[in-house]
Design a protein around this motif. Sequence first.
Motif, PDB file in Angstrom:
ATOM      1  N   UNK A   1      45.731  22.584  39.399  1.00  0.00           N
ATOM      2  CA  UNK A   1      46.867  22.358  38.506  1.00  0.00           C
ATOM      3  C   UNK A   1      46.751  20.948  37.943  1.00  0.00           C
ATOM      4  N   UNK A   2      46.869  20.871  36.633  1.00  0.00           N
ATOM      5  CA  UNK A   2      46.829  19.607  35.915  1.00  0.00           C
ATOM      6  C   UNK A   2      48.274  19.184  35.652  1.00  0.00           C
ATOM      7  N   UNK A   3      48.632  17.965  36.058  1.00  0.00           N
ATOM      8  CA  UNK A   3      50.017  17.522  35.992  1.00  0.00           C
ATOM      9  C   UNK A   3      50.129  16.182  35.280  1.00  0.00           C
ATOM     10  N   UNK A   4      51.068  16.108  34.337  1.00  0.00           N
ATOM     11  CA  UNK A   4      51.433  14.858  33.679  1.00  0.00           C
ATOM     12  C   UNK A   4      52.840  14.512  34.132  1.00  0.00           C
ATOM     13  N   UNK A   5      53.018  13.286  34.635  1.00  0.00           N
ATOM     14  CA  UNK A   5      54.325  12.902  35.165  1.00  0.00           C
ATOM     15  C   UNK A   5      54.572  11.404  35.010  1.00  0.00           C
ATOM     16  N   UNK A   6      55.840  11.029  35.078  1.00  0.00           N
ATOM     17  CA  UNK A   6      56.258   9.637  34.995  1.00  0.00           C
ATOM     18  C   UNK A   6      56.366   9.101  36.422  1.00  0.00           C
ATOM     19  N   UNK A   7      55.409   8.269  36.803  1.00  0.00           N
ATOM     20  CA  UNK A   7      55.348   7.769  38.177  1.00  0.00           C
ATOM     21  C   UNK A   7      56.536   6.878  38.535  1.00  0.00           C
ATOM     22  N   UNK A   8      57.258   6.393  37.542  1.00  0.00           N
ATOM     23  CA  UNK A   8      58.437   5.579  37.849  1.00  0.00           C
ATOM     24  C   UNK A   8      59.627   6.457  38.234  1.00  0.00           C
ATOM     25  N   UNK A   9      59.520   7.766  37.971  1.00  0.00           N
ATOM     26  CA  UNK A   9      60.617   8.687  38.271  1.00  0.00           C
ATOM     27  C   UNK A   9      60.260   9.718  39.337  1.00  0.00           C
ATOM     28  N   UNK A  10      58.976  10.052  39.447  1.00  0.00           N
ATOM     29  CA  UNK A  10      58.528  11.102  40.363  1.00  0.00           C
ATOM     30  C   UNK A  10      57.321  10.591  41.143  1.00  0.00           C
ATOM     31  N   UNK A  11      57.331  10.821  42.443  1.00  0.00           N
ATOM     32  CA  UNK A  11      56.168  10.427  43.242  1.00  0.00           C
ATOM     33  C   UNK A  11      55.188  11.590  43.344  1.00  0.00           C
TER      34      UNK A  11
END
Length: 66
Positions: free
Chosen positions: A40-50
């Motif tokens: 699974x390829x995931x794009x996320x905001x590391x300041x909001x989600x760990x």
Amino acid sequence: MEHVLLNVKGMSCGHCVNSVEGAVKTLGAAAKVDLAKQSVSIDYDASKISLAAIKEAIEDQGYDVV
């Protein structure tokens, strides 16, 4: 935005794809499952989600993140 590619074992069908993508989406991240590659390829905001929270959400669906 951060990008990560996780290997996820135990996925075998469209329902699995929807479960994993849905679990990640509920956290506010974008996910695209490659069933053939068991990833699974995931794009996320590391300041909001760990990353740990993302892995836990996938594992809570019954899959193994390796």
